[in-house]
Write a protein that holds these residues in place. Structure first.
Motif, mmCIF file in Angstrom:
data_model
loop_
_atom_site.group_PDB
_atom_site.id
_atom_site.type_symbol
_atom_site.label_atom_id
_atom_site.label_comp_id
_atom_site.label_asym_id
_atom_site.label_seq_id
_atom_site.Cartn_x
_atom_site.Cartn_y
_atom_site.Cartn_z
ATOM 1 N N PRO A 50 0.850 -0.982 -0.133
ATOM 2 C CA PRO A 50 0.089 0.169 -0.073
ATOM 3 C C PRO A 50 1.083 1.046 -0.180
ATOM 4 O O PRO A 50 2.301 1.267 0.110
ATOM 5 C CB PRO A 50 -0.906 -0.061 1.106
ATOM 6 N N ALA A 51 0.559 2.247 -0.483
ATOM 7 C CA ALA A 51 1.247 3.759 -0.543
ATOM 8 C C ALA A 51 1.567 4.158 0.185
ATOM 9 O O ALA A 51 2.852 4.773 0.723
ATOM 10 C CB ALA A 51 0.785 4.507 -2.001
ATOM 11 N N GLU A 52 0.669 4.386 1.543
ATOM 12 C CA GLU A 52 0.538 4.601 2.939
ATOM 13 C C GLU A 52 1.689 3.635 3.059
ATOM 14 O O GLU A 52 2.192 4.715 3.782
ATOM 15 C CB GLU A 52 -1.024 4.654 3.491
ATOM 16 N N ALA A 53 1.627 2.377 3.853
ATOM 17 C CA ALA A 53 2.618 1.730 4.173
ATOM 18 C C ALA A 53 4.193 1.989 3.272
ATOM 19 O O ALA A 53 5.192 2.482 4.417
ATOM 20 C CB ALA A 53 2.741 0.366 4.090
ATOM 21 N N GLN A 54 4.735 2.257 1.964
ATOM 22 C CA GLN A 54 5.725 3.081 1.529
ATOM 23 C C GLN A 54 6.125 3.959 1.580
ATOM 24 O O GLN A 54 6.963 4.453 1.861
ATOM 25 C CB GLN A 54 5.267 2.489 0.036
ATOM 26 N N ALA A 55 5.230 5.367 2.214
ATOM 27 C CA ALA A 55 5.420 6.483 2.936
ATOM 28 C C ALA A 55 6.186 6.340 3.595
ATOM 29 O O ALA A 55 6.994 6.862 4.107
ATOM 30 C CB ALA A 55 4.017 7.123 2.320
ATOM 31 N N VAL A 56 6.180 5.772 5.067
ATOM 32 C CA VAL A 56 6.613 5.752 6.234
ATOM 33 C C VAL A 56 8.013 4.807 5.895
ATOM 34 O O VAL A 56 8.833 5.079 6.751
ATOM 35 C CB VAL A 56 5.368 4.749 6.978
ATOM 36 N N HIS A 57 8.046 4.051 5.303
ATOM 37 C CA HIS A 57 9.415 2.668 5.458
ATOM 38 C C HIS A 57 9.978 2.636 3.874
ATOM 39 O O HIS A 57 11.447 2.056 4.100
ATOM 40 C CB HIS A 57 9.300 1.326 6.018
ATOM 41 N N GLY A 58 9.394 3.255 3.127
ATOM 42 C CA GLY A 58 10.063 3.234 1.611
ATOM 43 C C GLY A 58 10.503 2.204 1.127
ATOM 44 O O GLY A 58 11.499 2.250 -0.014
ATOM 45 N N ILE A 59 9.720 1.025 1.083
ATOM 46 C CA ILE A 59 10.038 -0.172 0.155
ATOM 47 C C ILE A 59 9.077 -0.473 -0.336
ATOM 48 O O ILE A 59 7.728 -0.101 0.252
ATOM 49 C CB ILE A 59 10.218 -1.184 1.852
ATOM 50 N N SER A 60 9.504 -0.891 -1.281
ATOM 51 C CA SER A 60 8.497 -0.751 -2.478
ATOM 52 C C SER A 60 8.397 -2.508 -3.075
ATOM 53 O O SER A 60 9.406 -3.220 -2.714
ATOM 54 C CB SER A 60 9.132 0.058 -3.711
#
Length: 231
Positions: A50-60
């Motif tokens: 999810p985009a919101e999770a990636q925004a937290v940790h930067g893992i794509s």
């Protein structure tokens, strides 16, 4: 005493709701001193990021594309953790994902009642009413977090290990290494170096000082010690 400080990054907030662990970082402490041994791994979540999770940790998703799934790489993690107490910030969250992944691949879960140490609960009891985020605790204890741009499991575990030591009373001076551990591991202990006894120092007045003192006394009129002697 061996302890493991750890942190996880995930696809979301609920393992039961379908989220998965994508990163774990662990730092080994012995007698609350970092040994230099760490464990760090990424896992393919077998789902989207999810985009919101990636925004937290930067893992794509692209970064995780070639990473192993948890079940294929779990043995190294289990070996590192051993039977040590596990320390995390808001530990219930991290334990839910760690145990969720372990249970999902048929491995024994970690007993939270006997092995979980939650630094969030410790911080709340030590400093009620204050902010208890990892950033806030780093600020409180003067721990440098300038390199923490996004959340990262190993970096956060390294910061938390310093916070944990401070919460438990701070670093002790006089730390000595004991390499006599029969298991071959370097252990640490707090030692107090004995101080050598100093020779007695004599402060005798010189003859000139004695003469000056007698001359000063002779100038006194009605000294208090004279009254005490006559009484």
């Amino acid at each position: 005493m061996r302890e493991i400080v750890f942190d996880t990054e995930t696809t979301g907030l609920s393992f039961a709701g379908g989220d998965r662990m994508v990163e774990i970082g662990c730092v080994e402490l012995v007698n609350r001193v970092e040994t230099g041994r760490t464990f760090h791994a990424y896992y393919h979540p077998e789902r989207n990021m999810p985009a919101e999770a990636q925004a937290v940790h930067g893992i794509s998703e692209a970064f995780l594309a070639d990473k192993p799934v948890f079940a294929d790489a779990v043995d190294d993690l289990i070996d590192f953790l051993g039977d040590a107490p596990l320390i995390a910030h808001n530990a219930g969250f991290d334990f839910s994902f760690l145990n969720g992944e372990l249970k999902r691949c048929g491995r024994p879960v970690v007993n939270a009642k006997t092995r979980m140490i939650d630094t969030l609960q410790i911080a709340r009891s030590r400093h009620p009413g204050a902010k208890h985020t990892l950033d806030a605790l780093c600020n409180r204890f003067g721990i440098d977090r300038s390199h923490r741009i996004v959340h990262g499991a190993l970096l956060d575990a390294q910061l938390l290990s310093q916070v944990y030591v401070e919460l438990m009373g701070g670093r002790q001076i006089g730390l000595g290494l004991d390499s006599s551990d029969p298991a071959g591991q370097v252990t640490t202990s707090v030692v107090s170096a004995p101080r050598a006894a100093r020779p007695t120092r004599v402060f005798a007045p010189t003859e000139g000082e004695l003469v000056a003192h007698r001359a000063f006394i002779d100038k006194l009129t009605d000294p208090i010690w004279g009254a005490a002697a006559s009484g």
